[in-house]
Scaffold this active site. Structure first.
Site, PDB file in Angstrom:
ATOM      1  N   LYS A  61       4.531 -10.730   6.671  1.00  0.00           N
ATOM      2  CA  LYS A  61       5.564 -10.262   7.605  1.00  0.00           C
ATOM      3  C   LYS A  61       5.823 -11.370   8.628  1.00  0.00           C
ATOM      4  CE  LYS A  61       4.181  -5.415   7.149  1.00  0.00           C
ATOM      5  NZ  LYS A  61       5.304  -4.603   6.712  1.00  0.00           N
TER       6      LYS A  61
ATOM      7  N   HIS B  82      -0.188  -7.932   2.233  1.00  0.00           N
ATOM      8  CA  HIS B  82       1.244  -8.164   2.484  1.00  0.00           C
ATOM      9  C   HIS B  82       1.584  -8.202   3.974  1.00  0.00           C
ATOM     10  CE1 HIS B  82       1.665  -3.751   2.882  1.00  0.00           C
ATOM     11  NE2 HIS B  82       2.796  -4.004   3.492  1.00  0.00           N
TER      12      HIS B  82
ATOM     13  N   GLU C 237       2.124   5.560  10.738  1.00  0.00           N
ATOM     14  CA  GLU C 237       3.116   5.836   9.688  1.00  0.00           C
ATOM     15  C   GLU C 237       3.520   7.295   9.780  1.00  0.00           C
ATOM     16  OE1 GLU C 237       2.418   3.525   5.838  1.00  0.00           O
ATOM     17  OE2 GLU C 237       0.442   4.186   6.423  1.00  0.00           O
TER      18      GLU C 237
ATOM     19  N   HIS D 172      -5.181  -4.689   6.496  1.00  0.00           N
ATOM     20  CA  HIS D 172      -4.026  -4.975   7.358  1.00  0.00           C
ATOM     21  C   HIS D 172      -4.399  -5.070   8.847  1.00  0.00           C
ATOM     22  CE1 HIS D 172      -2.000  -4.276   3.705  1.00  0.00           C
ATOM     23  NE2 HIS D 172      -1.780  -2.983   3.823  1.00  0.00           N
TER      24      HIS D 172
ATOM     25  N   LYS E 146      -4.328  -6.149  -3.104  1.00  0.00           N
ATOM     26  CA  LYS E 146      -5.361  -5.375  -2.444  1.00  0.00           C
ATOM     27  C   LYS E 146      -5.505  -4.025  -3.146  1.00  0.00           C
ATOM     28  CE  LYS E 146      -4.486  -2.325   0.853  1.00  0.00           C
ATOM     29  NZ  LYS E 146      -3.522  -1.224   0.716  1.00  0.00           N
TER      30      LYS E 146
ATOM     31  N   ASP F 209      -7.783   1.638   2.983  1.00  0.00           N
ATOM     32  CA  ASP F 209      -6.370   1.372   2.691  1.00  0.00           C
ATOM     33  C   ASP F 209      -5.712   0.491   3.755  1.00  0.00           C
ATOM     34  OD1 ASP F 209      -3.944   1.779   1.205  1.00  0.00           O
ATOM     35  OD2 ASP F 209      -3.296   3.200   2.740  1.00  0.00           O
TER      36      ASP F 209
ATOM     37  N   LYS G  48      -1.672   8.361   8.844  1.00  0.00           N
ATOM     38  CA  LYS G  48      -0.479   8.874   8.165  1.00  0.00           C
ATOM     39  C   LYS G  48      -0.028  10.128   8.909  1.00  0.00           C
ATOM     40  CE  LYS G  48      -0.998   6.489   4.033  1.00  0.00           C
ATOM     41  NZ  LYS G  48      -0.096   5.350   3.918  1.00  0.00           N
TER      42      LYS G  48
HETATM   43  C1  BG6 Z   1      -0.127  -0.394   1.892  1.00  0.00           C
HETATM   44  C2  BG6 Z   1      -0.903   0.875   1.919  1.00  0.00           C
HETATM   45  O1  BG6 Z   1      -0.971  -1.487   1.694  1.00  0.00           O
HETATM   46  O2  BG6 Z   1       0.563  -0.553   3.124  1.00  0.00           O
HETATM   47  C3  BG6 Z   1       0.011   2.064   2.186  1.00  0.00           C
HETATM   48  O3  BG6 Z   1      -1.552   1.056   0.665  1.00  0.00           O
HETATM   49  C4  BG6 Z   1       0.818   1.833   3.448  1.00  0.00           C
HETATM   50  O4  BG6 Z   1      -0.736   3.263   2.291  1.00  0.00           O
HETATM   51  C5  BG6 Z   1       1.496   0.470   3.402  1.00  0.00           C
HETATM   52  O5  BG6 Z   1       1.784   2.865   3.552  1.00  0.00           O
HETATM   53  C6  BG6 Z   1       2.156   0.153   4.734  1.00  0.00           C
HETATM   54  O6  BG6 Z   1       2.899  -1.018   4.604  1.00  0.00           O
HETATM   55  P1  BG6 Z   1       4.174  -1.294   5.503  1.00  0.00           P
HETATM   56  O7  BG6 Z   1       4.581  -2.670   5.150  1.00  0.00           O
HETATM   57  O8  BG6 Z   1       5.180  -0.240   5.139  1.00  0.00           O
HETATM   58  O9  BG6 Z   1       3.732  -1.140   6.923  1.00  0.00           O
END
Ligand code: BG6
Length: 480
Positions: free
Chosen positions: A182, A178, A216, A240, A148, A235, A336
């Site tokens: 999970k 990704h 986050e 996601h 991505k 992002d 964030k």
């Molecule tokens: C990524 C984003 O795809 O996913 C990041 O580019 C983000 O900005 C991250 O921090 C979060 O992934 P995870 O698995 O830590 O929740």
């Protein structure tokens, strides 16, 4: 049924000197090959623009694996045995020759994974180069993995799909998100479709609203160059959060196969009505305190323009116009520098239609809530009211609780799961071309820069306007 086996193959990482390769791909491959014994006849070819020889690449990879926490004695010999390097500066014909030479040397049957761990700006040109060099086919299978973000908006995603489809068939393409790797995200399907108890209540008659929070605590760290071009909507939300949403909202598929599941996800995305800009809140963090330490605001982060208009927080409402969900709001929120790292889905059910405890002077009845935590503390809690054992009658809300780690211990990493699926040819957890376009169709109208960006202090749950968004319907955020 025994698990599918991994055939001998060559794993080509394009972008082999980058951050993603070092932090995620090499550790996942090392873990899979050495500890799980998967694909012992796997060889890895790193490709990048730097002019390196095999030995220098192996040393760098070894350092990356050590930094990722691996310290086995055989680390060096594994790197020497498994890793090879070819510079992309010499052109993709030279890459093709090297691939052939490695396959001849190690007796590999021509099965290839080509993993694009690249800056999105060079996806298209790289895919064209791969196609022109004949790397879209091989004596065995060839699978192309694309990280991505897939496109920046609807038009660019369509253009990219056109370019990929000019060289590769959809059955060869693995678009990674990704979050789908999970364990807890995959469990959403099992939770819904293997347990009749919830499916009966999973609709507008029983559910009041659904919230998805991906918060986050980290800021953007050293990723300003990428993040300035991206922002929270591109992002996190377009991919996601949307993936998590579709798994929660989709209809039961006709089978547990990739096409059937992806068909239902696309149908769900098509059912979402045009997003009302008044139901969207953008935010950007300012300086604040987190864990007792002062942290910078987004505008002060290294590499960020002083007049940057990038958002680091998005909250929005989705409305799904189908029989199951019509009229039920789905609230999505991500940012964030929020107080903690948390990915959580909260399904709030309707209150009982008649409240007969009021006469006895007891406290108010609460909605049942199902809280599914995808990370950390993976598991779920179902909140319900009980009578406290005393007079006068008093109701208290208590949870049923299930913890993944208590039940199963450590969970596999998302990249291991997804790479295993690529190696065994299972596309279920990858995003199909039409799905990625449907998702961009929804969010592209919000990208024209017309939305106000509300400041929020680092360490808080985002701008107040986001609370107002939920409160407008009389609902409120379940977290915190
Ligand atoms: C990524 C984003 O795809 O996913 C990041 O580019 C983000 O900005 C991250 O921090 C979060 O992934 P995870 O698995 O830590 O929740």
């Amino acid at each position: 049924m025994s698990p599918p086996s991994v055939e001998p193959h060559l794993f080509v990482i394009v972008g082999a000197t980058g951050d993603l390769t070092k932090r995620k791909l090499l550790p996942a491959l090392y873990e899979m090959i050495t500890r799980q014994g998967i694909g012992e006849r796997c060889r890895i070819l790193g490709v990048a623009t730097s002019q390196l020889d095999d030995d220098t690449f192996r040393t760098q990879a070894c350092q990356a694996l050590q930094a990722a926490g691996f310290s086995q004695d055989d680390l060096g010999s594994w790197c020497d045995r498994s890793l090879h390097y070819q510079s992309a500066r010499d052109g993709y014909e030279a890459v093709a020759d090297r691939i052939q030479a490695l396959e001849d040397e190690y007796g590999l049957p021509g099965n290839r994974v080509i993993y694009l761990a690249l800056r999105p700006q060079i996806f298209a040109s790289t895919i064209e180069s791969l196609g022109k060099a004949g790397l879209n086919q091989s004596p065995g299978w060839t699978r192309l993995v694309i990280e991505k973000p897939f496109g920046r908006d609807l038009d660019s995603a369509r253009d990219l799909n056109d370019i990929v489809h000019a060289h590769f068939a959809e059955a060869q393409i693995y678009r990674i998100d990704h979050y789908l790797g999970k364990e807890t995200v995959q469990n959403l399907l099992v939770f819904r479709f293997a347990n009749a108890l919830f499916e009966n209540s999973w609709n507008r008659d029983r559910v009041k609203h659904v919230q998805i929070t991906v918060s986050e605590d980290e800021g953007i760290g050293t990723r300003a160059r990428y993040y300035e071009e991206s922002g929270a909507l591109r992002d996190m939300v377009q991919n996601h959060l949307t993936q998590v949403f579709t798994l929660i909202a989709m209809e039961p598929p006709v089978s547990f196969e990739a096409q059937a599941i992806r068909d239902e996800k696309v149908k769900t995305l098509r059912s979402i009505t045009k997003i009302d800009p008044n139901a969207v809140v953008f935010g950007r963090y300012t300086a604040g305190e987190m864990d007792g330490e002062q942290v910078r605001g987004y505008h002060e982060e290294e590499g960020v323009a002083a007049d940057s208009t990038t958002e680091t927080f998005v909250a929005l409402r989705l409305d799904v116009d189908n029989w199951r969900w019509q009229g039920i709001p789905f609230y999505l929120r991500t940012g964030k520098r929020l107080p903690r790292r948390l990915t959580q889905i909260v399904v709030t059910f309707r209150e009982p239609p008649v409240y007969f405890f009021a006469d006895s002077g007891s406290s108010q009845v609460h909605s049942n809530m199902l809280v599914i935590t995808l990370q950390p503390d993976e598991g779920f809690r179902l909140f319900f009211d009980v009578k406290a054992p005393e007079d006068p009658l008093r109701l208290e809300t208590r949870p049923f609780h299930f913890s993944y780690r208590e039940a199963f211990g450590e969970l596999p990493g998302a990249y291991e799961t997804l790479i295993f699926d690529v190696l065994t040819g299972d596309q279920t957890l990858f995003v199909r071309g039409d799905e990625v376009e449907e998702s961009w169709r929804l969010f592209t109208p919000l990208l024209d820069g017309g939305l106000e960006i509300h400041p929020y202090e680092a360490g808080t749950w985002g701008p107040e306007a986001a609370d107002q968004l939920a409160l407008r319907n009389g609902d409120s955020w379940a977290v915190p």
